[in-house]
Design a protein around this motif. Structure first.
Motif, PDB file in Angstrom:
ATOM      1  N   TRP A 109      24.077 -16.828  37.134  1.00  0.00           N
ATOM      2  CA  TRP A 109      25.198 -16.857  38.086  1.00  0.00           C
ATOM      3  C   TRP A 109      26.289 -15.896  37.637  1.00  0.00           C
ATOM      4  O   TRP A 109      26.933 -15.248  38.444  1.00  0.00           O
ATOM      5  N   GLY A 110      26.495 -15.856  36.348  1.00  0.00           N
ATOM      6  CA  GLY A 110      27.537 -14.986  35.843  1.00  0.00           C
ATOM      7  C   GLY A 110      27.288 -14.663  34.391  1.00  0.00           C
ATOM      8  O   GLY A 110      26.447 -15.276  33.742  1.00  0.00           O
ATOM      9  N   CYS A 112      29.378 -12.754  30.677  1.00  0.00           N
ATOM     10  CA  CYS A 112      30.553 -12.128  30.074  1.00  0.00           C
ATOM     11  C   CYS A 112      30.063 -11.305  28.897  1.00  0.00           C
ATOM     12  O   CYS A 112      29.432 -11.829  27.992  1.00  0.00           O
ATOM     13  N   LEU A 118      33.049  -8.975  33.107  1.00  0.00           N
ATOM     14  CA  LEU A 118      32.416 -10.112  33.758  1.00  0.00           C
ATOM     15  C   LEU A 118      31.497  -9.642  34.884  1.00  0.00           C
ATOM     16  O   LEU A 118      31.815  -8.696  35.604  1.00  0.00           O
ATOM     17  N   CYS A 119      30.345 -10.321  34.989  1.00  0.00           N
ATOM     18  CA  CYS A 119      29.439 -10.074  36.104  1.00  0.00           C
ATOM     19  C   CYS A 119      29.221 -11.385  36.848  1.00  0.00           C
ATOM     20  O   CYS A 119      29.096 -12.437  36.229  1.00  0.00           O
ATOM     21  N   PHE A 120      29.176 -11.298  38.164  1.00  0.00           N
ATOM     22  CA  PHE A 120      28.858 -12.468  38.980  1.00  0.00           C
ATOM     23  C   PHE A 120      27.852 -12.061  40.054  1.00  0.00           C
ATOM     24  O   PHE A 120      27.950 -10.975  40.618  1.00  0.00           O
ATOM     25  N   VAL A 136      33.419 -19.371  37.502  1.00  0.00           N
ATOM     26  CA  VAL A 136      34.464 -18.397  37.145  1.00  0.00           C
ATOM     27  C   VAL A 136      35.175 -18.835  35.855  1.00  0.00           C
ATOM     28  O   VAL A 136      35.330 -18.048  34.914  1.00  0.00           O
ATOM     29  N   GLU A 139      32.885 -18.359  32.773  1.00  0.00           N
ATOM     30  CA  GLU A 139      32.795 -16.983  32.254  1.00  0.00           C
ATOM     31  C   GLU A 139      34.114 -16.539  31.621  1.00  0.00           C
ATOM     32  O   GLU A 139      34.115 -15.850  30.606  1.00  0.00           O
TER      33      GLU A 139
END
Ligand SMILES: [Zn+2]
Length: 177
Positions: A109-110, A112, A118-120, A136, A139
């Motif tokens: 999902w995400g 760091c 950060l990636c989502f 959110v 992360e």
């Protein structure tokens, strides 16, 4: 029947069928291939039933019904919704992410990075708002603590006291996708 075997420190054997309709056997290290074969064969009815359920689910899940346009729209939505949430929570938490990227990751999902990028995944848009907020905050908490040990969850809890409830909801929701 083909299956994947994962040898672990566990004492008992467990069979499961993944969302991708793969049979996975978690087994103690000392068990032989023949023994596993026998147990798998003894449970073949149950396994077949699980395979059927997973197949049905994959055909009925939201993800399988998404068209190309839907995905484009969800990506657009993610690009506006997620940075807003990141901004909001990073202020509350007093952390400073280096950048935000929206990806098409399927299983994550995400994330760091070590440099706090950060990636989502746009797939977050298929979840509910409370769960997206949890991902959110999760992360963002990795900016301070890079692992998943007690300190990490203490950090999450500081800003999201009900994170456990959201985490269980995420587990249920992702099964339905
Ligand atoms: Zn994490």
């Amino acid at each position: 029947m083909n299956y994947q075997i994962i040898k672990t420190d566990r004492k008992t054997l467990a069979i499961s069928v993944s969302k991708e309709q793969k049979i996975i056997v978690r087994a103690p290290k000392c068990i032989t291939k023949k023994e596993v074969d026998n147990i798998v064969n003894n449970n073949i009815d149950w396994i077949k039933k699980q395979l059927e359920i997973m197949k049905e689910r994959s055909e009925n899940g939201v993800l399988s019904r998404l068209g190309e346009d839907d995905i484009i729209n969800l990506k657009k939505k993610a690009k506006s919704v997620i940075p807003d949430k990141v901004r909001y929570y990073s202020q509350i938490m007093g952390v400073n992410p280096q950048g935000i990227k929206i990806t098409s990751a399927k299983t994550r999902w995400g994330s760091c990075s070590s440099k706090n990028n950060l990636c989502f995944s746009w797939r977050l848009m298929l979840l509910t708002d409370d769960v997206i907020d949890y991902i959110v905050v999760h992360e963002l908490a990795h900016i301070r603590v890079k692992n998943h040990q007690i300190k990490f969850y203490e950090e999450v809890k500081k800003y999201m006291p009900d994170y456990k409830k959201r985490e269980s909801k995420l587990k249920i929701l992702q099964k339905e996708l």
